[in-house]
Design a protein around this motif. Structure first.
Motif, short mmCIF file in Angstrom:
data_model
loop_
_atom_site.label_atom_id
_atom_site.label_comp_id
_atom_site.label_asym_id
_atom_site.label_seq_id
_atom_site.Cartn_x
_atom_site.Cartn_y
_atom_site.Cartn_z
N LEU A 34 36.87 -55.86 -25.63
CA LEU A 34 36.05 -55.27 -24.49
C LEU A 34 36.06 -56.08 -23.30
O LEU A 34 35.36 -54.77 -22.32
CB LEU A 34 35.16 -54.35 -25.26
CG LEU A 34 35.80 -54.28 -26.60
CD1 LEU A 34 34.17 -54.05 -27.86
CD2 LEU A 34 35.89 -53.43 -26.42
N LEU A 35 35.72 -56.44 -22.78
CA LEU A 35 34.93 -57.76 -22.11
C LEU A 35 36.39 -56.91 -20.90
O LEU A 35 36.08 -57.06 -19.75
CB LEU A 35 35.02 -58.85 -21.70
CG LEU A 35 34.60 -59.61 -20.64
CD1 LEU A 35 32.81 -59.02 -20.02
CD2 LEU A 35 34.11 -61.06 -20.45
N LEU A 133 30.59 -63.56 -16.97
CA LEU A 133 30.14 -62.54 -17.99
C LEU A 133 31.26 -63.40 -19.51
O LEU A 133 30.31 -62.41 -19.81
CB LEU A 133 31.67 -61.63 -17.02
CG LEU A 133 31.42 -61.04 -15.64
CD1 LEU A 133 33.00 -60.68 -15.97
CD2 LEU A 133 30.91 -60.04 -16.01
N GLU A 134 31.91 -64.32 -19.32
CA GLU A 134 31.35 -64.95 -20.61
C GLU A 134 29.93 -65.21 -20.71
O GLU A 134 29.78 -64.94 -22.24
CB GLU A 134 32.54 -65.94 -20.85
CG GLU A 134 34.04 -65.27 -20.45
CD GLU A 134 34.85 -66.79 -20.34
OE1 GLU A 134 36.01 -66.29 -20.29
OE2 GLU A 134 34.40 -67.81 -19.12
N ARG A 135 29.11 -65.73 -20.18
CA ARG A 135 28.20 -66.70 -20.52
C ARG A 135 26.93 -65.16 -20.82
O ARG A 135 26.01 -64.93 -22.46
CB ARG A 135 27.31 -67.20 -19.61
CG ARG A 135 27.66 -68.71 -19.26
CD ARG A 135 26.73 -69.00 -18.87
NE ARG A 135 25.79 -68.32 -16.72
CZ ARG A 135 27.47 -69.05 -15.96
NH1 ARG A 135 28.25 -69.77 -15.94
NH2 ARG A 135 27.19 -69.01 -14.39
N LYS A 136 27.48 -63.91 -20.09
CA LYS A 136 26.93 -62.69 -20.81
C LYS A 136 26.93 -62.27 -21.66
O LYS A 136 26.27 -61.39 -22.49
CB LYS A 136 26.46 -61.99 -19.64
CG LYS A 136 26.02 -60.92 -19.20
CD LYS A 136 24.34 -61.07 -19.13
CE LYS A 136 23.74 -59.38 -18.63
NZ LYS A 136 22.53 -59.76 -18.63
N THR A 137 28.25 -62.30 -22.37
CA THR A 137 28.45 -61.68 -23.39
C THR A 137 28.95 -62.85 -24.40
O THR A 137 29.18 -62.80 -25.74
CB THR A 137 29.83 -60.98 -23.29
OG1 THR A 137 30.84 -61.90 -23.01
CG2 THR A 137 29.80 -60.19 -22.62
N LEU A 159 36.53 -67.08 -27.52
CA LEU A 159 35.98 -67.70 -28.65
C LEU A 159 34.50 -67.32 -28.58
O LEU A 159 33.79 -67.15 -27.58
CB LEU A 159 36.01 -68.65 -28.56
CG LEU A 159 37.73 -69.63 -28.88
CD1 LEU A 159 37.34 -71.39 -29.15
CD2 LEU A 159 38.07 -69.09 -30.00
N ASP A 160 34.19 -66.84 -29.50
CA ASP A 160 32.55 -67.01 -29.74
C ASP A 160 31.82 -67.93 -29.68
O ASP A 160 32.20 -68.89 -29.83
CB ASP A 160 32.07 -66.33 -31.22
CG ASP A 160 31.95 -64.97 -31.86
OD1 ASP A 160 31.66 -64.08 -30.71
OD2 ASP A 160 32.97 -65.06 -32.63
N LEU A 161 31.17 -68.54 -28.59
CA LEU A 161 30.06 -69.46 -28.73
C LEU A 161 29.90 -70.82 -28.91
O LEU A 161 30.46 -71.63 -29.22
CB LEU A 161 28.88 -69.38 -27.63
CG LEU A 161 27.82 -70.04 -26.60
CD1 LEU A 161 29.43 -71.27 -25.91
CD2 LEU A 161 27.14 -70.42 -25.74
N THR A 162 29.58 -70.46 -30.17
CA THR A 162 29.43 -70.63 -31.06
C THR A 162 30.05 -70.80 -32.33
O THR A 162 30.27 -72.51 -33.17
CB THR A 162 27.94 -69.95 -32.71
OG1 THR A 162 28.79 -68.81 -32.87
CG2 THR A 162 26.71 -69.98 -31.65
#
Length: 184
Positions: A34-35, A133-137, A159-162
């Protein structure tokens, strides 16, 4: 006679090997797709507005030979944006990764498929990267570096951050354990 510490190089038949296609690949985060679609839409919208603004601006007249080019660009830019969005949507569906006990794999490609597998023990270091943008999402990219290379061996985007933090921690801890095991 003890076989501990003795070199062994037993032949394996190809039928005995587990194929890489048998992996259970994990898809990238849906937010990643989506990003990328959002970035694509913003880019082509701004490009279209720039061309449309040059068409309507009152300060100088467009050269006569450039007017048809600008007119055609006004319909070509959205078409190109839609084609790129469709391609990226499908390409992102074909990006997967798999983490196993001794290696990590990443596959991608619609027409030309590519699978990269890196043994965990050969990982020199691993970086977790995020753009604004990755930090925001809450997304991240993992870059794996192998010994002897200045550039990363491969990168797993979206990847999801966690999840990225967990994979990074697993690789770092497991790498050391495997190296200690091999030295014994």
């Amino acid at each position: 006679m003890s076989t501990e510490g003795v070199f062994s190089n037993t032949q394996l038949l190809s039928e005995q090997l587990t194929p890489l296609q048998a992996l259970q690949p994990e898809p990238l985060a849906r937010r990643y797709r989506l990003l990328r679609q959002g970035v694509n839409a913003v880019f082509f919208s701004l490009l279209w507005l720039l061309v449309f603004g040059s068409w309507l601006q009152p300060w100088w007249a467009l050269p006569a030979d450039m007017a048809p080019l600008v007119f055609h660009a006004l319909w070509f830019i959205p078409l190109l944006g839609l084609l790129r969005a469709a391609y990226r949507w499908q390409a992102d569906k074909h990006k997967h990764f798999a983490l196993r006990e001794h290696d990590i794999s990443y596959s991608s490609g619609i027409f030309f498929r590519k699978m990269i597998t890196q043994p965990v023990v050969r990982v020199q270091h691993i970086e977790l990267k995020q753009g604004p943008l990755e930090r925001k999402t809450a997304l991240a990219r993992l870059q794996l570096f192998s010994a002897g290379g200045a550039l990363h061996t491969f990168e797993i985007p979206g990847l999801d951050l966690t999840q990225a933090q967990q994979i990074r921690q697993f690789v770092l801890q497991h790498k050391d354990a495997l190296q200690d095991e091999q030295q014994q």
